[in-house]
Design a protein around this motif. Structure first.
Motif, PDB file in Angstrom:
ATOM      1  N   ALA A   1       0.695  -1.182  -0.060  1.00 26.81           N
ATOM      2  CA  ALA A   1      -0.058   0.061   0.057  1.00 26.81           C
ATOM      3  C   ALA A   1       0.708   1.319   0.000  1.00 26.81           C
ATOM      4  CB  ALA A   1      -0.981   0.010   1.086  1.00 26.81           C
ATOM      5  N   ALA A   2       2.069   1.195   0.451  1.00 27.19           N
ATOM      6  CA  ALA A   2       3.140   2.351   0.830  1.00 27.19           C
ATOM      7  C   ALA A   2       3.546   2.599  -0.623  1.00 27.19           C
ATOM      8  CB  ALA A   2       4.051   2.281   1.928  1.00 27.19           C
ATOM      9  N   GLN A   3       3.792   1.600  -1.354  1.00 25.39           N
ATOM     10  CA  GLN A   3       4.279   1.727  -2.557  1.00 25.39           C
ATOM     11  C   GLN A   3       3.504   2.802  -3.661  1.00 25.39           C
ATOM     12  OE1 GLN A   3       5.190  -2.474  -3.771  1.00 25.39           O
ATOM     13  NE2 GLN A   3       7.039  -1.725  -4.192  1.00 25.39           N
ATOM     14  N   GLU A   4       2.088   2.543  -3.407  1.00 22.70           N
ATOM     15  CA  GLU A   4       1.217   3.415  -4.354  1.00 22.70           C
ATOM     16  C   GLU A   4       1.343   4.700  -4.066  1.00 22.70           C
ATOM     17  OE1 GLU A   4      -0.566   1.327  -6.228  1.00 22.70           O
ATOM     18  OE2 GLU A   4       0.315  -0.305  -5.024  1.00 22.70           O
ATOM     19  N   SER A   5       1.954   5.337  -3.105  1.00 23.76           N
ATOM     20  CA  SER A   5       2.036   6.821  -3.123  1.00 23.76           C
ATOM     21  C   SER A   5       3.422   7.255  -2.952  1.00 23.76           C
ATOM     22  CB  SER A   5       1.172   7.205  -1.924  1.00 23.76           C
ATOM     23  OG  SER A   5       1.592   6.829  -0.568  1.00 23.76           O
ATOM     24  N   SER A   6       4.390   6.259  -3.271  1.00 21.43           N
ATOM     25  CA  SER A   6       5.822   6.703  -3.169  1.00 21.43           C
ATOM     26  C   SER A   6       6.385   7.060  -4.320  1.00 21.43           C
ATOM     27  CB  SER A   6       6.676   5.248  -2.594  1.00 21.43           C
ATOM     28  OG  SER A   6       6.080   4.882  -1.111  1.00 21.43           O
ATOM     29  N   PRO A   7       7.354   7.774  -4.054  1.00 22.53           N
ATOM     30  CA  PRO A   7       8.261   8.350  -5.477  1.00 22.53           C
ATOM     31  C   PRO A   7       8.961   6.737  -5.881  1.00 22.53           C
ATOM     32  CG  PRO A   7       8.781   9.726  -3.613  1.00 22.53           C
ATOM     33  CD  PRO A   7       7.971   8.628  -3.095  1.00 22.53           C
ATOM     34  N   MET A   8       9.531   7.047  -6.859  1.00 26.82           N
ATOM     35  CA  MET A   8      10.005   5.620  -7.691  1.00 26.82           C
ATOM     36  C   MET A   8      11.163   5.102  -6.956  1.00 26.82           C
ATOM     37  SD  MET A   8       9.544   3.530  -9.805  1.00 26.82           S
ATOM     38  CE  MET A   8       8.405   4.308 -11.207  1.00 26.82           C
ATOM     39  N   PRO A   9      12.240   6.301  -6.440  1.00 24.79           N
ATOM     40  CA  PRO A   9      13.415   5.494  -5.794  1.00 24.79           C
ATOM     41  C   PRO A   9      12.855   4.830  -4.453  1.00 24.79           C
ATOM     42  CG  PRO A   9      13.573   7.639  -6.471  1.00 24.79           C
ATOM     43  CD  PRO A   9      12.280   7.436  -6.458  1.00 24.79           C
ATOM     44  N   VAL A  10      11.914   5.188  -3.685  1.00 27.93           N
ATOM     45  CA  VAL A  10      11.582   4.440  -2.669  1.00 27.93           C
ATOM     46  C   VAL A  10      10.524   3.382  -2.887  1.00 27.93           C
ATOM     47  CG1 VAL A  10       9.770   4.771  -0.738  1.00 27.93           C
ATOM     48  CG2 VAL A  10      11.266   6.609  -1.019  1.00 27.93           C
ATOM     49  N   ALA A  11       9.685   3.371  -3.966  1.00 23.35           N
ATOM     50  CA  ALA A  11       8.910   2.325  -4.312  1.00 23.35           C
ATOM     51  C   ALA A  11       9.935   0.992  -4.897  1.00 23.35           C
ATOM     52  CB  ALA A  11       8.125   2.511  -5.567  1.00 23.35           C
ATOM     53  N   GLU A  12      10.878   1.463  -5.596  1.00 20.57           N
ATOM     54  CA  GLU A  12      12.145   0.384  -6.157  1.00 20.57           C
ATOM     55  C   GLU A  12      12.701  -0.157  -4.730  1.00 20.57           C
ATOM     56  OE1 GLU A  12      14.555   2.441  -8.779  1.00 20.57           O
ATOM     57  OE2 GLU A  12      13.107   1.916 -10.393  1.00 20.57           O
TER      58      GLU A  12
END
Length: 673
Positions: A248-259
């Motif tokens: 769920a956190a990935q959905e609103s995260s910037p790309m570096p954080v999501a990766e």
């Protein structure tokens, strides 16, 4: 584009492709009589009528109003076709309603996932579409309260498919503020939860409806092949909850954080969360062999000549030897146990004094000190018979895994149970379980490792499916010995439920001595107990007493304390006084040498090649054992139980082995000068 039509043929203007989104104004003369209707102009294709005015500013003002009004609206509407094309192609389910909760649009993905056709939904109020009963009333109230205040809401929501199944959705609703500060739209955007084989991350679909022609509420709901799995909340595991939160956190995260979160998920999805990958010290064969031999269950490369360890019936002594009771212990034996409550107690003096029957003698004294007979409601004679029966099933021919080792582990267990922090955490039933588990934890040990038994195809390995073979056998045999004869059944008078609790605790502790889960037990102890306690002490000096008590006495943490206690007791040799440490090191080395000899004779895989009696460096093996298994574990146990004397012995012993190794000596002791 604004076209002011004075004399240019109107049909020629409309024939131009670019005129599709133009505003065409008809300039007319001021009427001499009453106002004429504009309908003929509108039907002809004009958008607006402008009455001739010789004032230049009046004309300019009209053009400005046209640009900011109809022309800008046309440009905005021009994007709608592209937006709805994106909606049609989207793999996410999208539902659009107007401000009256009437459904205006659903995309093909919605139809496919929810089982409805557009015609069954468009024009209907949301309340007419069946909803899942799994949604709690307070959830809906929270949603409405949040979005009506102009705040974004995100959470789990259930929708009901046409066939009646409930689908769990992760919904995010964002209010869009229009002119006048009023909420004009609700935009809900969600992406499917990805698994490890997910497609590359796609850019987020941005839906912005700026025209008042569409004052709608938009729900973009997550639907994927994982939806049914995530709706199974009855048996959901904590690690699954953690993974869902990260997704769920990935959905609103910037790309570096999501990766970065993707990499976290890859780690969390392994089944061995607390066990480090082996081979971190490839330059050290002693460490690799030792770790491999203790933390694996064999290579399963069987030879044609398999070495069979049979499942034997427990041996019960034909007669009861001395002592008859605690008061009947011979004086010279009793003298060797005078300081049994001290960490520096010499188990080998007792072993010599009692002719290699230390478990029975030391057991009678320690069990009496902890009131075990009173707790179990069993006579001392029953306890004596039980201790003798257990000791009779230890192999006196083993150089290390014999009843002296069991007595040593029992002694260490009793010592740890007296530490203040341990006493705060455990109840009497835990203390009794720990002492019994220590007594039986290696009963009938054959002097060979689990890896050897699996490689040899032993009956025990077959019986326990190559998994925790010895530890499972020790626990099972202990209860067979105990319950087979009333004369040694120390559990006979226990209430059933209490017995079940005690039995489970004993089994759990014995199984905790298996080394394949060593790091799992240590890391759980540190993360669940040591770190929370340290955080309390940092924040409030000595920490809030109630909070400390909550950490120490929670059922899960009591289990972790007992596991850590018996593990430390089982391999505490490097923390004993130097002379005792050296003796134990020699005994375990001899047992490993004998296993290597046996493996070579039987053409079995050699589990620990460095333990060849002709080439092995005992100091190196001890250094590796301390480095890899002991230091971190006893650092954690010391932080909990406060054991400065043990840590001093450990430091001294490590320096002793290091000195021998630096002098390139392979033996237990330096040569006499």
């Amino acid at each position: 584009m604004i076209n002011v039509c004075l004399c240019f043929p109107f049909r020629s203007i409309r024939a131009v492709t670019s005129s599709e989104n133009t505003v065409i104004v008809a300039v007319v003369k001021r009427p001499d009589r009453e106002e004429a209707s504009v309908m003929p102009l509108i039907k002809s294709g004009f958008n607006r009528r402008y009455v001739e005015n010789p004032n230049m500013m009046a004309c300019y003002n009209e053009l400005l109003q046209l640009e900011r009004g109809e022309v800008l609206a046309q440009f905005k509407l021009r994007a709608c076709n592209a937006i709805f094309t994106a909606l049609e192609q989207s793999q996410e389910a999208i539902e659009i309603t107007n401000e009256d909760q009437v459904i205006q649009y659903v995309n093909p993905a919605y139809e496919s996932i929810m089982g409805y056709q557009q015609g069954e939904l468009i024009g209907k109020e949301i309340t007419e579409v069946p909803k899942s009963e799994k949604n709690k009333p307070d959830l809906l109230e929270t949603m409405n309260s949040c979005i009506q205040k102009g705040k974004e809401w995100q959470g789990i929501y259930y929708a009901k498919k046409k066939n009646g199944d409930s689908v769990q959705q992760n919904v995010k609703i964002t209010p869009v503020i229009g002119q006048g500060g009023k909420i004009r739209h609700y935009v809900s955007i969600h992406r499917p939860l990805h698994d490890q084989n997910k497609a590359p991350r796609l850019p987020r679909l941005q839906l912005v409806f700026l025209s008042r022609q569409f004052p709608e509420k938009i729900f973009l709901s997550t639907h994927s092949s994982m939806a049914r799995i995530h709706s199974m909340t009855i048996m959901i595991a904590p690690i699954t909850k953690v993974i869902n939160i990260i997704n769920a956190a990935q959905e609103s995260s910037p790309m570096p954080v999501a990766e970065a979160l993707d990499r976290v998920l890859e780690i969390l999805r392994t089944t061995e969360l607390y066990s480090p990958q082996l081979g971190t010290k490839e330059e050290d064969p002693h460490t690799n062999d030792l770790v491999g031999g203790l933390m694996t269950d064999g290579l399963r490369r069987l030879s044609g000549n398999e070495y069979i360890f049979a499942v034997k019936q427990p041996h019960l002594p034909s007669h009861l030897a001395m002592p008859l009771s605690l008061n009947d212990i011979p004086p010279h034996v009793a003298q060797t146990m005078e300081n049994e409550d001290s960490w520096d107690f010499d188990i080998f003096n007792l072993e010599t004094a009692c002719l290699k029957r230390p478990l029975t003698y030391l057991g009678l004294k320690i069990f009496s000190r902890f009131g075990v007979c009173e707790f179990l409601s069993c006579p001392e004679a029953t306890l004596r018979s039980w201790l003798q029966g257990i000791e009779a099933n230890y192999h006196s021919t083993n150089s290390y895994h014999n009843s002296s080792h069991a007595a040593d582990v029992m002694h260490a267990t009793a010592y740890f149970l007296c530490k203040e922090r341990v006493k705060q955490s455990l109840e009497q039933i835990d203390e009794v379980a720990a002492l019994i588990a220590a007594t039986v934890h290696d009963v009938d040990h054959p002097g060979r490792t689990n890896s050897f038994l699996c490689n040899a195809g032993s009956e025990l390995a077959i019986l326990y499916n190559d998994t925790a073979v010895l530890e499972s056998h020790h626990a099972a045999l202990a209860f067979q010995i105990t319950t087979r004869d009333d004369k040694c059944n120390i559990f006979k008078n226990m209430e059933r439920n209490e017995y079940r609790t005690l039995r489970q605790a004993i089994i759990d502790m014995v199984l905790a001595t298996e080394m394949t889960k060593h790091f799992e037990h240590v890391n759980k102890f540190v993360n669940s107990i040591n770190k929370p306690l340290a955080a309390l002490e940092e924040n409030g000096g000595i920490g809030d007493e109630e909070s400390v008590k909550g950490i120490l006495t929670s059922p899960d943490n009591r289990i972790l304390v007992k596991r850590m206690l018996i593990k430390c007791a089982d391999i505490s040799n490097p923390c004993r006084p130097l002379e005792l440490c050296i003796e134990w090191a020699g005994r375990i080395s001899e047992e490993y040498f004998a296993q290597t000899d046996e493996e070579k004779r039987q053409s079995l895989p050699v589990v620990m090649p460095v333990f060849d009696r002709n080439t092995c460096s005992i100091p190196k093996s001890q250094i590796s054992f301390i480095d890899y298994f002991i230091t971190d574990m006893f650092d954690a146990w010391d932080a909990f139980a406060d054991l400065p004397n043990l840590m001093q012995h450990l430091d001294n012993n490590f320096k002793y082995w290091k000195d021998l190794d630096e002098r390139k000596l392979h033996s237990l002791r330096p040569p006499p000068e």
